[in-house]
Design a protein around this motif. Structure first.
Motif, PDB file in Angstrom:
ATOM      1  N   GLN A 235       0.743  -1.128   0.016  1.00 50.50           N
ATOM      2  CA  GLN A 235       0.098  -0.091   0.107  1.00 50.50           C
ATOM      3  C   GLN A 235       0.920   1.384  -0.089  1.00 50.50           C
ATOM      4  O   GLN A 235       2.045   1.375   0.481  1.00 50.50           O
ATOM      5  CB  GLN A 235      -0.975   0.112   1.165  1.00 50.50           C
ATOM      6  CG  GLN A 235      -1.730  -0.988   1.493  1.00 50.50           C
ATOM      7  CD  GLN A 235      -2.877  -1.195   0.363  1.00 50.50           C
ATOM      8  OE1 GLN A 235      -3.427  -0.062   0.046  1.00 50.50           O
ATOM      9  NE2 GLN A 235      -3.458  -2.414  -0.022  1.00 50.50           N
ATOM     10  N   ARG A 236       0.490   2.262  -0.600  1.00 51.22           N
ATOM     11  CA  ARG A 236       1.074   3.636  -0.651  1.00 51.22           C
ATOM     12  C   ARG A 236       0.614   4.396   0.902  1.00 51.22           C
ATOM     13  O   ARG A 236      -0.329   4.798   1.087  1.00 51.22           O
ATOM     14  CB  ARG A 236       0.379   4.520  -1.868  1.00 51.22           C
ATOM     15  CG  ARG A 236       1.219   5.830  -1.639  1.00 51.22           C
ATOM     16  CD  ARG A 236       1.207   6.640  -3.112  1.00 51.22           C
ATOM     17  NE  ARG A 236       1.680   8.034  -2.873  1.00 51.22           N
ATOM     18  CZ  ARG A 236       1.280   9.026  -2.333  1.00 51.22           C
ATOM     19  NH1 ARG A 236       0.002   8.977  -2.045  1.00 51.22           N
ATOM     20  NH2 ARG A 236       1.827  10.069  -2.257  1.00 51.22           N
ATOM     21  N   PHE A 237       1.803   4.241   1.749  1.00 51.31           N
ATOM     22  CA  PHE A 237       1.424   5.051   2.995  1.00 51.31           C
ATOM     23  C   PHE A 237       1.656   6.586   2.752  1.00 51.31           C
ATOM     24  O   PHE A 237       2.670   6.900   2.316  1.00 51.31           O
ATOM     25  CB  PHE A 237       2.682   4.572   4.007  1.00 51.31           C
ATOM     26  CG  PHE A 237       2.154   3.136   4.541  1.00 51.31           C
ATOM     27  CD1 PHE A 237       0.976   2.418   4.159  1.00 51.31           C
ATOM     28  CD2 PHE A 237       3.185   2.237   5.157  1.00 51.31           C
ATOM     29  CE1 PHE A 237       0.695   1.104   4.578  1.00 51.31           C
ATOM     30  CE2 PHE A 237       3.250   0.989   5.408  1.00 51.31           C
ATOM     31  CZ  PHE A 237       1.905   0.405   5.133  1.00 51.31           C
ATOM     32  N   VAL A 238       0.774   7.249   3.679  1.00 52.97           N
ATOM     33  CA  VAL A 238       0.933   8.761   3.391  1.00 52.97           C
ATOM     34  C   VAL A 238       0.518   9.258   4.903  1.00 52.97           C
ATOM     35  O   VAL A 238       0.013   8.849   5.573  1.00 52.97           O
ATOM     36  CB  VAL A 238      -0.283   9.318   2.587  1.00 52.97           C
ATOM     37  CG1 VAL A 238      -0.164   8.816   0.854  1.00 52.97           C
ATOM     38  CG2 VAL A 238      -1.585   8.776   3.031  1.00 52.97           C
ATOM     39  N   LEU A 239       1.210  10.360   5.101  1.00 53.88           N
ATOM     40  CA  LEU A 239       1.103  10.766   6.331  1.00 53.88           C
ATOM     41  C   LEU A 239      -0.240  11.075   6.784  1.00 53.88           C
ATOM     42  O   LEU A 239      -1.225  11.724   6.071  1.00 53.88           O
ATOM     43  CB  LEU A 239       1.791  12.325   6.476  1.00 53.88           C
ATOM     44  CG  LEU A 239       3.451  11.951   6.520  1.00 53.88           C
ATOM     45  CD1 LEU A 239       4.076  13.411   6.296  1.00 53.88           C
ATOM     46  CD2 LEU A 239       4.146  11.472   7.721  1.00 53.88           C
ATOM     47  N   SER A 240      -0.683  10.941   8.070  1.00 50.81           N
ATOM     48  CA  SER A 240      -1.978  11.150   8.663  1.00 50.81           C
ATOM     49  C   SER A 240      -2.373  12.423   8.692  1.00 50.81           C
ATOM     50  O   SER A 240      -1.311  13.522   8.832  1.00 50.81           O
ATOM     51  CB  SER A 240      -2.093  10.393   9.967  1.00 50.81           C
ATOM     52  OG  SER A 240      -3.493  10.426  10.388  1.00 50.81           O
ATOM     53  N   LYS A 241      -3.231  12.837   9.077  1.00 54.24           N
ATOM     54  CA  LYS A 241      -3.706  14.456   9.121  1.00 54.24           C
ATOM     55  C   LYS A 241      -4.478  14.486  10.448  1.00 54.24           C
ATOM     56  O   LYS A 241      -4.493  13.482  11.313  1.00 54.24           O
ATOM     57  CB  LYS A 241      -4.755  15.177   7.923  1.00 54.24           C
ATOM     58  CG  LYS A 241      -4.238  14.934   6.720  1.00 54.24           C
ATOM     59  CD  LYS A 241      -5.270  15.537   5.752  1.00 54.24           C
ATOM     60  CE  LYS A 241      -4.592  15.322   4.396  1.00 54.24           C
ATOM     61  NZ  LYS A 241      -5.765  15.784   3.097  1.00 54.24           N
ATOM     62  N   GLY A 242      -4.572  15.842  11.101  1.00 52.08           N
ATOM     63  CA  GLY A 242      -5.178  15.859  12.412  1.00 52.08           C
ATOM     64  C   GLY A 242      -4.354  16.554  13.213  1.00 52.08           C
ATOM     65  O   GLY A 242      -3.073  17.031  13.142  1.00 52.08           O
TER      66      GLY A 242
END
Length: 261
Positions: free
Chosen positions: A224-231
């Motif tokens: 999977q392409r991991f992306v930085l979380s938001k919040g």
């Protein structure tokens, strides 16, 4: 001597939080030195020259790192222009950078920072225990304040290193897992210890990444392409008080600071 040691800074969210708030936090906590693990400061993996420069300019005194430090090739040359970015000392000979720095900042007592990488479930590098012996032998005798970032996966390896070095360094702070542990303590011979400082980054995440992508990886077994979380973002680490004359730790406390959204 009071040290603030920040756990792994993750991506732009963690980096921006440090840049925005560190000067104020230094005053509020009355710290003399700020250390930070920055090996995930750029996109959640590796550190660029721009990111390293930002962190050093905003109040971080020394940046430590780990197994992702060379993700961005440009950082290899940057090691030639600064001694305030360290890489694990047990990389093979000839690797750019150094794993030990001795510093004297603004009239404060001198201090040494060591950086080592564990081997259990990690890259196969030189023995960190023997590397620690070698590094300690290089520190001048009139520099009793000695701080180690042991970037390692296995709790057992971190604990073993702690008892191996107790009485020879002032503090061992574990990094890498991005999950802060609750075992901050002073060992019998005066060394401060915490298994992991935690993470400075998005807290609604799987160690900084969007949890949905991580969940899909576990459910399907497919990449999977991991992306930085938001919040919301939280800074995590430890505050350590050290007797600058003896190098022995007086106290260590796990530390967390919720940043404004």
């Amino acid at each position: 001597m009071r040290i603030l040691f920040l756990g792994d800074i993750v991506g732009r969210p963690g980096r921006d939080a440090v840049v925005a708030g560190l000067f104020r936090l230094r005053r509020e906590l009355e710290v003399d030195v700020v250390l930070a693990n920055g090996e995930n400061a750029s996109g959640g993996l590796g550190i660029t020259v721009k990111a390293a420069s930002q962190l050093l300019a905003c109040g971080v005194d020394v940046i430590t790192s780990g197994n992702h430090v060379f993700k961005h090739r440009e950082i290899q040359v940057y090691f030639e222009s600064t001694d305030r970015l360290l890489r694990p000392a047990n990389y093979p000979p000839g690797t750019p950078g150094a794993g030990l720095g001795v510093y004297g900042l603004d009239g404060k007592p001198p201090f040494a920072v060591l950086n080592l990488l564990g081997r259990t479930y990690m890259n196969s590098l030189d023995c960190p225990f023997r590397a620690a012996d070698e590094l300690i032998g290089k520190i001048p005798g009139d520099v009793p304040v000695r701080l180690l970032d042991f970037h390692a996966e296995a709790t057992s390896e971190k604990k073993a290193m702690a008892y191996y070095l107790d009485g020879r360094i002032s503090a061992l702070c574990g990094t890498h897992t991005h999950v802060q542990t609750s075992d901050a303590q002073i060992l019998p011979h005066g060394m401060a210890y915490i298994t992991d400082l935690g993470m400075s980054g998005p807290i609604r995440s799987a160690i900084g990444m969007d949890p949905q992508a991580v969940i899909r990886r576990y459910l399907t077994g497919m990449p999977q392409r991991f992306v930085l979380s938001k919040g919301p973002v939280e800074l995590q680490g430890a505050v350590i008080d050290i007797d600058a004359q003896t190098g022995k730790a007086v106290q260590i406390q796990g530390w967390r600071h919720a940043c404004q959204e």
